[in-house]
Design an enzyme around this catalytic site. Structure first.
Site, PDB file in Angstrom:
ATOM      1  N   CYS A   1      -5.114  -1.439  13.785  1.00 11.66           N
ATOM      2  CA  CYS A   1      -6.430  -0.820  13.990  1.00 11.66           C
ATOM      3  C   CYS A   1      -6.562  -0.218  15.390  1.00 11.66           C
ATOM      4  O   CYS A   1      -6.248  -0.868  16.384  1.00 11.66           O
ATOM      5  CB  CYS A   1      -7.510  -1.869  13.766  1.00 11.66           C
ATOM      6  SG  CYS A   1      -9.172  -1.285  14.134  1.00 11.66           S
TER       7      CYS A   1
ATOM      8  N   GLU B   1     -18.882   5.571  17.768  1.00 11.37           N
ATOM      9  CA  GLU B   1     -18.992   6.596  16.742  1.00 11.37           C
ATOM     10  C   GLU B   1     -19.661   6.059  15.487  1.00 11.37           C
ATOM     11  O   GLU B   1     -19.534   4.886  15.151  1.00 11.37           O
ATOM     12  CB  GLU B   1     -17.600   7.129  16.386  1.00 11.37           C
ATOM     13  CG  GLU B   1     -16.990   7.861  17.567  1.00 11.37           C
ATOM     14  CD  GLU B   1     -15.661   8.518  17.269  1.00 11.37           C
ATOM     15  OE1 GLU B   1     -15.103   9.122  18.189  1.00 11.37           O
ATOM     16  OE2 GLU B   1     -15.177   8.436  16.118  1.00 11.37           O
TER      17      GLU B   1
ATOM     18  N   CYS C   1      -6.521  -6.676  15.295  1.00  9.83           N
ATOM     19  CA  CYS C   1      -5.678  -6.358  14.135  1.00  9.83           C
ATOM     20  C   CYS C   1      -4.659  -5.305  14.569  1.00  9.83           C
ATOM     21  O   CYS C   1      -5.010  -4.346  15.263  1.00  9.83           O
ATOM     22  CB  CYS C   1      -6.524  -5.841  12.977  1.00  9.83           C
ATOM     23  SG  CYS C   1      -7.790  -7.024  12.482  1.00  9.83           S
TER      24      CYS C   1
ATOM     25  N   CYS D   1     -21.772   4.808   8.197  1.00 14.46           N
ATOM     26  CA  CYS D   1     -20.818   3.801   8.644  1.00 14.46           C
ATOM     27  C   CYS D   1     -21.159   3.483  10.104  1.00 14.46           C
ATOM     28  O   CYS D   1     -20.956   4.315  10.987  1.00 14.46           O
ATOM     29  CB  CYS D   1     -19.412   4.373   8.492  1.00 14.46           C
ATOM     30  SG  CYS D   1     -18.106   3.262   8.980  1.00 14.46           S
TER      31      CYS D   1
ATOM     32  N   CYS E   1     -11.167   5.773   8.517  1.00 13.65           N
ATOM     33  CA  CYS E   1     -11.109   4.348   8.850  1.00 13.65           C
ATOM     34  C   CYS E   1     -10.123   4.071   9.958  1.00 13.65           C
ATOM     35  O   CYS E   1      -8.983   4.521   9.899  1.00 13.65           O
ATOM     36  CB  CYS E   1     -10.571   3.536   7.676  1.00 13.65           C
ATOM     37  SG  CYS E   1     -11.647   3.395   6.313  1.00 13.65           S
TER      38      CYS E   1
END
Ligand code: SAH
Ligand code: SF4
Length: 357
Positions: A117, A90, A114, A103, A332
């Site tokens: 995430c 994406e 992480c 982005c 995010c």
């Protein structure tokens, strides 16, 4: 056979020379593609007919296909790209007052693991090629045709760890920033890393900006939420950050994800200014975006504001990252590969948690 979008001008010149072609063809091709936006060989009228006929034998202009486009009510646009082997990545276009930031993703999955995430939940599946990274930019720019806005900034904050795929990432930066390419200033490109110290020199060598996902103020906590810290702990990471500032005279953006009861305490907030002393920087606070199966929670608004206040009182420059594109799952850490299932279970409509600052 090579892909045009994988090549810098010098690389294309070398390739043409190898094939016994004139090097000035490289300039002509770059002009057609990056300045005129033309990828149909037929339409490249100042190339000789013979050259046009031969071209498909050694150069393709294939781009990763957009398989889905989602537009948010707030102007955020998310594109889903087919990158082969049944995998997708994406890319998000994020508008703000005077900017339109793209982005970019650098990998499918990520080995940094992480714990907060969504991408890190799946191991690395694929490092994207240069043409797949440049391609995200080219295709996103195409979707903007006819709109009154253009891309002004790039951040490598999509899926993947850019410093785990340096060659493709820095090659694509070379192409996108080159004056024969889109001619975007290097100061408008930011590479975000979880802290792969031995590769960080590439960022200053490329003269682009650096963002570091700090996410914790103490090694004990960072070791847990970001396993990469066990390899390169805070002291080593921050030394390298100082080196970046010395080399570039630039400042750094530290990203700090606020995880409820894990990284959002007053003690953490008070520690940060001491930790970052001597490093010209700003701190971007990112309230955690919850995703299915995530073990962490997003702190409430008051907690986030209090954290920010402590930093500001210590003289730090700090912003709270707005959550953009909620309605299209573009925030995010929420980017996902279509074939691993979509985060439909996410509760996107919790206005009390939403920060619009
Ligand atoms: N791999 C690079 C860049 C991609 S991640 C890096 O880690 O820096 C981009 C940013 O999103 C990082 O700062 C990361 O800490 C943050 N992030 C990841 N998951 C998140 C989540 N669920 N909520 C909020 N921020 C998240
Ligand atoms: Fe990888 Fe960045 Fe996610 Fe960590 S936060 S797992 S480095 S994409």
């Amino acid at each position: 056979m090579k892909n045009f979008f994988s090549l810098t001008m010098p690389q294309l010149k070398d390739y043409l020379a190898e094939l016994g072609k004139e090097k000035f063809r490289a300039q002509q091709l770059f002009r057609w593609v990056y300045v005129q936006g033309e990828t149909e060989i037929e339409n490249m009228t100042n190339l000789s007919k013979k050259f046009r006929e031969e071209l498909p034998n050694y150069l393709t202009f294939e781009l990763p296909k957009v398989v889905e486009q989602l537009d948010s009510v707030d102007g955020t646009r998310k594109l889903l790209f087919d990158v082969g082997d049944n995998m997708t990545v994406e890319t998000v276009l994020i508008p703000s007052e005077d900017r339109l930031t793209i982005c970019l993703s650098s990998e499918v999955g990520c080995n940094m693991a992480c714990r907060f995430c969504y991408t890190g939940k799946q191991k690395l599946k694929k490092r994207l090629s240069t043409e797949q990274i440049v391609g995200q930019y080219v295709q996103a720019a195409k979707t903007l045709e006819g709109e009154d806005r253009r891309i002004t900034n790039i951040v490598f904050m999509g899926m993947g760890e850019p410093l785990d795929n340096c060659d493709a990432v820095f090659n694509s930066i070379e192409i996108i920033t080159a004056d024969y390419g889109f001619n975007l200033s290097r100061k408008r490109v930011t590479v975000s890393t979880s802290g792969i110290v031995p590769e960080m020199h590439r960022v200053w060598e490329a003269k682009v900006r650096l963002a570091v996902s700090l996410n914790a103020a103490y090694d004990e906590i960072r070791n847990v939420v970001m396993p990469v810290n066990r390899r390169w702990p805070l002291e080593v990471l921050l030394e390298t950050c100082k080196e970046f500032c010395a080399q570039t005279k630039d400042s750094i953006t530290f990203e700090y994800v606020l995880l409820k009861d894990v990284t959002d305490s007053l003690e953490d907030a008070r520690k940060l200014p001491k930790l970052l002393k001597g490093i010209p920087c700003k701190v971007n606070l990112i309230p955690f975006n919850e995703h299915p199966g995530s073990e962490y929670k997003r702190p409430n608004r008051q907690r986030v504001l209090t954290f920010q206040k402590v930093l500001m009182e210590a003289g730090m420059q700090t912003l709270i990252r707005r959550t953009m594109g909620r309605d299209i799952y573009a925030a995010c850490g929420q980017l996902t590969s279509k074939f691993e299932g979509r985060p439909e279970m996410m509760d996107m409509k919790k206005p009390s948690n939403d920060l619009h600052i």
